[in-house]
Design a protein around this motif. Structure first.
Motif, mmCIF file in Angstrom:
data_model
loop_
_atom_site.group_PDB
_atom_site.id
_atom_site.type_symbol
_atom_site.label_atom_id
_atom_site.label_comp_id
_atom_site.label_asym_id
_atom_site.label_seq_id
_atom_site.Cartn_x
_atom_site.Cartn_y
_atom_site.Cartn_z
ATOM 1 N N LEU A 1 0.830 -1.202 0.000
ATOM 2 C CA LEU A 1 0.000 0.000 0.000
ATOM 3 C C LEU A 1 0.868 1.257 0.000
ATOM 4 C CD1 LEU A 1 -2.845 1.169 0.135
ATOM 5 C CD2 LEU A 1 -2.710 1.022 2.643
ATOM 6 N N LEU A 2 1.967 1.214 0.742
ATOM 7 C CA LEU A 2 2.884 2.355 0.758
ATOM 8 C C LEU A 2 3.523 2.556 -0.612
ATOM 9 C CD1 LEU A 2 4.638 1.827 4.221
ATOM 10 C CD2 LEU A 2 2.865 3.493 3.633
ATOM 11 N N ARG A 3 3.843 1.451 -1.280
ATOM 12 C CA ARG A 3 4.412 1.559 -2.629
ATOM 13 C C ARG A 3 3.410 2.201 -3.584
ATOM 14 N NH1 ARG A 3 6.165 -3.830 -1.331
ATOM 15 N NH2 ARG A 3 8.417 -3.871 -0.888
ATOM 16 N N LEU A 4 2.153 1.807 -3.468
ATOM 17 C CA LEU A 4 1.118 2.390 -4.329
ATOM 18 C C LEU A 4 0.952 3.877 -4.042
ATOM 19 C CD1 LEU A 4 -1.667 -0.372 -4.317
ATOM 20 C CD2 LEU A 4 -0.258 0.363 -6.267
ATOM 21 N N ALA A 5 1.018 4.249 -2.778
ATOM 22 C CA ALA A 5 0.897 5.663 -2.425
ATOM 23 C C ALA A 5 2.067 6.466 -2.996
ATOM 24 C CB ALA A 5 0.847 5.812 -0.905
ATOM 25 N N ALA A 6 3.273 5.926 -2.866
ATOM 26 C CA ALA A 6 4.448 6.612 -3.403
ATOM 27 C C ALA A 6 4.350 6.751 -4.915
ATOM 28 C CB ALA A 6 5.719 5.858 -3.019
ATOM 29 N N LEU A 7 3.866 5.699 -5.565
ATOM 30 C CA LEU A 7 3.696 5.736 -7.017
ATOM 31 C C LEU A 7 2.660 6.782 -7.402
ATOM 32 C CD1 LEU A 7 4.436 4.529 -9.746
ATOM 33 C CD2 LEU A 7 2.662 2.798 -9.386
ATOM 34 N N ALA A 8 1.586 6.881 -6.640
ATOM 35 C CA ALA A 8 0.549 7.871 -6.923
ATOM 36 C C ALA A 8 1.102 9.291 -6.788
ATOM 37 C CB ALA A 8 -0.637 7.672 -5.982
ATOM 38 N N PHE A 9 1.897 9.531 -5.744
ATOM 39 C CA PHE A 9 2.507 10.857 -5.576
ATOM 40 C C PHE A 9 3.398 11.187 -6.766
ATOM 41 C CE2 PHE A 9 2.095 9.952 -0.827
ATOM 42 C CZ PHE A 9 0.962 10.745 -0.705
ATOM 43 N N ARG A 10 4.131 10.185 -7.260
ATOM 44 C CA ARG A 10 5.003 10.415 -8.413
ATOM 45 C C ARG A 10 4.188 10.731 -9.661
ATOM 46 N NH1 ARG A 10 9.118 5.776 -10.232
ATOM 47 N NH2 ARG A 10 7.172 4.790 -10.930
ATOM 48 N N MET A 11 3.131 9.964 -9.896
ATOM 49 C CA MET A 11 2.311 10.173 -11.090
ATOM 50 C C MET A 11 1.578 11.509 -11.051
ATOM 51 S SD MET A 11 0.753 6.324 -11.590
ATOM 52 C CE MET A 11 -0.163 6.801 -13.059
ATOM 53 N N LEU A 12 1.246 11.975 -9.838
ATOM 54 C CA LEU A 12 0.557 13.253 -9.702
ATOM 55 C C LEU A 12 1.513 14.435 -9.736
ATOM 56 C CD1 LEU A 12 -2.033 12.268 -6.942
ATOM 57 C CD2 LEU A 12 -2.512 12.776 -9.355
#
Length: 294
Positions: A237-248
């Motif tokens: 879940l933390l990886r997905l959150a970090a990925l979302a921050f990067r994509m945004l």
């Protein structure tokens, strides 16, 4: 002694600069912004680690170089390489071309290598550049530092544990950390610089004991009279959150992708050589709690 320092306005760098000034040294601190100093012995030099011409004259007037400047949190692996690797390369090349014969302290990390993510990989490459140079170098690898500023992960964890009953845990919270107070690290830095010890050596500067993330948070909370409730957060879940921050496209995301491998990778905690050569005597977490440092 005249000292040229990169990263001197960061948390650790500022503490180190204060120590140097207290010892009567003169310090030139490289900064990316224009700053004015009103402190005797301290000069801020507006420049860029990637532009040696902006600081070449400071090197030729220095007895020692302390290289702390680094990019620590980014979702762009190329940025890590540009600042941490290429920046180190240009500093080392400039010092070498000038025939610099003073001490060169290179501040690295114990989260080192590709297994520790893009940041760890960039710091490993930077270390190689220093080791293969002709400089009189010493490499220092601090662990999880607290007490330098409010930005360190350990300081943030301590602040959370003191004020909140609910404490989120990355994964199960069983990843090992070796927290160390900034003053103990600065002692080792200073001894590496002012003694003949440590030339051509690499030292780990970690706390005297390793504990899990959960244990550290619990100890801090209980010391301040709280009974913590731990909430494990899956690493996926933390990886997905970090990925979302990067994509945004967050410029300063609260979490970057390589923080997960940096937390999980294996790290050296052997401080015996630093204790022997640099008189490194780190306090335990409990000692720091008792002294009111956390």
């Amino acid at each position: 002694m005249n000292i040229f320092i990169t990263g001197g306005t960061g948390g650790i760098g500022a503490c180190l600069t204060n120590r140097f000034l207290g010892m009567g040294f003169r310090v030139v601190a490289l900064t990316r912004t224009t700053l004015t100093s009103n402190r005797p012995g301290l000069t801020y030099l507006h420049g860029d680690i990637l532009q040696p011409e902006s600081y070449a004259h400071a090197i030729c007037e220095s007895d020692a170089i302390c290289h702390l400047a680094a990019l620590t949190h980014s979702n762009d692996s190329r940025a890590y390489h540009r600042i941490n690797v290429e920046g180190t390369r240009r500093l080392v090349d400039e010092a070498t071309s000038q025939g610099f014969t003073g001490r060169f302290l290179h501040v690295s990390t114990r989260a080192l290598g590709i297994a520790c993510g893009a940041y760890g990989d960039s710091k490993a490459q930077a270390e190689e550049l220093v080791q293969h140079s002709d400089l009189r170098w010493t490499i220092l690898r601090p662990a999880e530092i607290f007490g330098a500023s409010g930005k360190e992960a350990m300081t943030s964890l301590a602040a959370l544990a003191k004020k909140s009953v609910v404490i989120p845990l990355p994964g199960s919270g069983n990843h090992l950390l070796a927290p160390v107070h900034v003053d103990d690290v600065v002692d080792a830095f200073t001894n590496a610089l002012t003694t003949g010890n440590g030339i051509g050596q690499i030292y780990t500067l970690a706390g005297p004991q390793e504990s899990t993330y959960r244990e550290i948070a619990g100890d801090i909370a209980r010391h301040h009279g709280r009974r913590p409730i731990f909430v494990p957060t899956p690493l996926a879940l933390l990886r997905l959150a970090a990925l979302a921050f990067r994509m945004l496209g967050f410029k300063r995301p609260p979490l970057v992708c390589d923080q997960i491998p940096r937390l999980c990778c294996r790290k050296c905690s052997d401080i015996r050589s630093a204790q022997r050569d640099l008189k490194f005597n780190p306090r335990t977490l409990q000692h720091c709690l008792d002294e009111g440092l956390i």
